[in-house]
Design a protein around this motif. Structure first.
Motif, PDB file in Angstrom:
ATOM      1  N   ASP A 107      41.067  41.188  29.013  1.00  0.00           N
ATOM      2  CA  ASP A 107      41.416  39.830  29.413  1.00  0.00           C
ATOM      3  C   ASP A 107      42.411  39.857  30.561  1.00  0.00           C
ATOM      4  OD1 ASP A 107      39.823  38.517  27.522  1.00  0.00           O
ATOM      5  OD2 ASP A 107      41.386  38.674  26.004  1.00  0.00           O
ATOM      6  N   ASP A 108      43.475  40.631  30.385  1.00  0.00           N
ATOM      7  CA  ASP A 108      44.440  40.790  31.469  1.00  0.00           C
ATOM      8  C   ASP A 108      45.056  42.176  31.396  1.00  0.00           C
ATOM      9  OD1 ASP A 108      46.541  40.593  29.532  1.00  0.00           O
ATOM     10  OD2 ASP A 108      46.750  38.465  29.897  1.00  0.00           O
ATOM     11  N   MET A 109      45.685  42.547  32.494  1.00  0.00           N
ATOM     12  CA  MET A 109      46.293  43.875  32.603  1.00  0.00           C
ATOM     13  C   MET A 109      47.625  43.720  33.311  1.00  0.00           C
ATOM     14  SD  MET A 109      44.439  47.308  33.960  1.00  0.00           S
ATOM     15  CE  MET A 109      45.025  47.660  35.605  1.00  0.00           C
ATOM     16  N   LEU A 110      48.617  44.449  32.821  1.00  0.00           N
ATOM     17  CA  LEU A 110      49.956  44.401  33.394  1.00  0.00           C
ATOM     18  C   LEU A 110      50.391  45.809  33.762  1.00  0.00           C
ATOM     19  CD1 LEU A 110      52.814  43.140  33.906  1.00  0.00           C
ATOM     20  CD2 LEU A 110      53.267  43.587  31.498  1.00  0.00           C
ATOM     21  N   VAL A 111      50.884  45.947  34.979  1.00  0.00           N
ATOM     22  CA  VAL A 111      51.479  47.204  35.424  1.00  0.00           C
ATOM     23  C   VAL A 111      52.863  46.859  35.951  1.00  0.00           C
ATOM     24  CG1 VAL A 111      51.331  49.122  37.043  1.00  0.00           C
ATOM     25  CG2 VAL A 111      49.233  48.182  36.033  1.00  0.00           C
ATOM     26  N   THR A 112      53.869  47.559  35.447  1.00  0.00           N
ATOM     27  CA  THR A 112      55.233  47.340  35.918  1.00  0.00           C
ATOM     28  C   THR A 112      55.671  48.565  36.707  1.00  0.00           C
ATOM     29  OG1 THR A 112      55.723  45.965  34.001  1.00  0.00           O
ATOM     30  CG2 THR A 112      57.604  46.869  35.206  1.00  0.00           C
ATOM     31  N   THR A 113      56.153  48.321  37.913  1.00  0.00           N
ATOM     32  CA  THR A 113      56.666  49.385  38.760  1.00  0.00           C
ATOM     33  C   THR A 113      58.146  49.133  39.010  1.00  0.00           C
ATOM     34  OG1 THR A 113      56.212  48.231  40.842  1.00  0.00           O
ATOM     35  CG2 THR A 113      54.420  49.555  39.911  1.00  0.00           C
ATOM     36  N   GLY A 166      30.674  34.364  39.795  1.00  0.00           N
ATOM     37  CA  GLY A 166      30.529  35.604  39.037  1.00  0.00           C
ATOM     38  C   GLY A 166      31.896  36.062  38.564  1.00  0.00           C
ATOM     39  N   PRO A 167      32.011  37.334  38.207  1.00  0.00           N
ATOM     40  CA  PRO A 167      33.295  37.810  37.677  1.00  0.00           C
ATOM     41  C   PRO A 167      34.363  37.899  38.776  1.00  0.00           C
ATOM     42  CG  PRO A 167      31.727  39.622  37.810  1.00  0.00           C
ATOM     43  CD  PRO A 167      30.990  38.378  38.212  1.00  0.00           C
ATOM     44  N   LEU A 168      35.489  37.259  38.517  1.00  0.00           N
ATOM     45  CA  LEU A 168      36.615  37.281  39.448  1.00  0.00           C
ATOM     46  C   LEU A 168      37.847  37.847  38.750  1.00  0.00           C
ATOM     47  CD1 LEU A 168      36.467  33.783  41.220  1.00  0.00           C
ATOM     48  CD2 LEU A 168      35.757  35.984  42.149  1.00  0.00           C
ATOM     49  N   VAL A 169      38.760  38.334  39.554  1.00  0.00           N
ATOM     50  CA  VAL A 169      40.050  38.811  39.077  1.00  0.00           C
ATOM     51  C   VAL A 169      41.123  38.042  39.834  1.00  0.00           C
ATOM     52  CG1 VAL A 169      41.590  40.795  38.899  1.00  0.00           C
ATOM     53  CG2 VAL A 169      39.125  41.129  38.674  1.00  0.00           C
ATOM     54  N   ILE A 170      42.065  37.498  39.093  1.00  0.00           N
ATOM     55  CA  ILE A 170      43.239  36.897  39.720  1.00  0.00           C
ATOM     56  C   ILE A 170      44.339  37.942  39.645  1.00  0.00           C
ATOM     57  CG2 ILE A 170      44.944  35.051  39.676  1.00  0.00           C
ATOM     58  CD1 ILE A 170      42.940  33.348  38.121  1.00  0.00           C
ATOM     59  N   TYR A 171      44.916  38.269  40.784  1.00  0.00           N
ATOM     60  CA  TYR A 171      46.001  39.244  40.866  1.00  0.00           C
ATOM     61  C   TYR A 171      47.251  38.532  41.377  1.00  0.00           C
ATOM     62  CZ  TYR A 171      49.021  42.696  43.075  1.00  0.00           C
ATOM     63  OH  TYR A 171      50.110  43.427  43.463  1.00  0.00           O
ATOM     64  N   VAL A 172      48.375  38.819  40.760  1.00  0.00           N
ATOM     65  CA  VAL A 172      49.654  38.302  41.257  1.00  0.00           C
ATOM     66  C   VAL A 172      50.703  39.403  41.132  1.00  0.00           C
ATOM     67  CG1 VAL A 172      50.291  37.237  39.047  1.00  0.00           C
ATOM     68  CG2 VAL A 172      51.326  36.412  41.149  1.00  0.00           C
ATOM     69  N   ARG A 173      51.491  39.541  42.184  1.00  0.00           N
ATOM     70  CA  ARG A 173      52.636  40.461  42.160  1.00  0.00           C
ATOM     71  C   ARG A 173      53.877  39.613  41.962  1.00  0.00           C
ATOM     72  NH1 ARG A 173      56.143  42.928  46.260  1.00  0.00           N
ATOM     73  NH2 ARG A 173      55.043  41.641  47.772  1.00  0.00           N
ATOM     74  N   LEU A 174      54.666  39.982  40.951  1.00  0.00           N
ATOM     75  CA  LEU A 174      55.829  39.201  40.565  1.00  0.00           C
ATOM     76  C   LEU A 174      57.120  39.963  40.826  1.00  0.00           C
ATOM     77  CD1 LEU A 174      54.347  38.182  37.119  1.00  0.00           C
ATOM     78  CD2 LEU A 174      54.643  36.641  39.059  1.00  0.00           C
ATOM     79  N   ASP A 175      58.130  39.238  41.239  1.00  0.00           N
ATOM     80  CA  ASP A 175      59.460  39.805  41.421  1.00  0.00           C
ATOM     81  C   ASP A 175      59.974  40.289  40.067  1.00  0.00           C
ATOM     82  OD1 ASP A 175      62.603  39.220  41.337  1.00  0.00           O
ATOM     83  OD2 ASP A 175      62.012  39.760  43.387  1.00  0.00           O
TER      84      ASP A 175
END
Length: 124
Positions: free
Chosen positions: A71-77, A93-102
């Motif tokens: 459903d979703d994936m989180l990567v913390t750097t 069709g299949p889409l991915v929403i990507y957001v980079r967060l502070d």
């Protein structure tokens, strides 16, 4: 129904959002993006798609016989949180929403909730 431009604007309104992208999960191409200067959106979209495919494959191998659907994936750097939300849309069709967060200004629970809401509005 939420359009692609409206979707991107709503994702960027999430507190702490630094940049965002809508990715076609099938082709790995950027559909829409609001990225930092110097970022190649198409290469980033392709790399994110490959990371999702590798994660799905790895999870499927650790759970043989199970159907794995992310459903979703989180990567913390050390520089921030990277949140991806997978979804099926009627026309795109299949889409991915990507957001980079502070890292300091974001709230992950709120961001996940907002992405879930945004994706459901885009998918209908």
């Amino acid at each position: 129904m939420l359009g692609i431009d409206g979707c991107l604007a709503e994702v960027m309104s999430i507190p702490g959002a630094l940049d965002a992208m809508l990715v076609d999960h099938t082709s790995g191409m950027a559909v829409a993006f609001s990225t930092a200067v110097g970022v190649d959106a198409d290469r980033s979209a392709a790399a994110l798609t490959e990371a999702l495919r590798a994660t799905t494959d790895g999870l499927a191998r650790t759970c043989p016989g199970d159907v794995v659907r992310i459903d979703d994936m989180l990567v913390t750097t050390d520089k921030g949180h990277h949140l991806l939300r997978l979804m099926e849309t009627v026309f795109e069709g299949p889409l991915v929403i990507y957001v980079r967060l502070d890292l300091e200004r974001s709230n992950l629970a709120l961001a996940r909730h907002r992405l879930r809401t945004i994706s459901s509005r885009l998918a209908t």
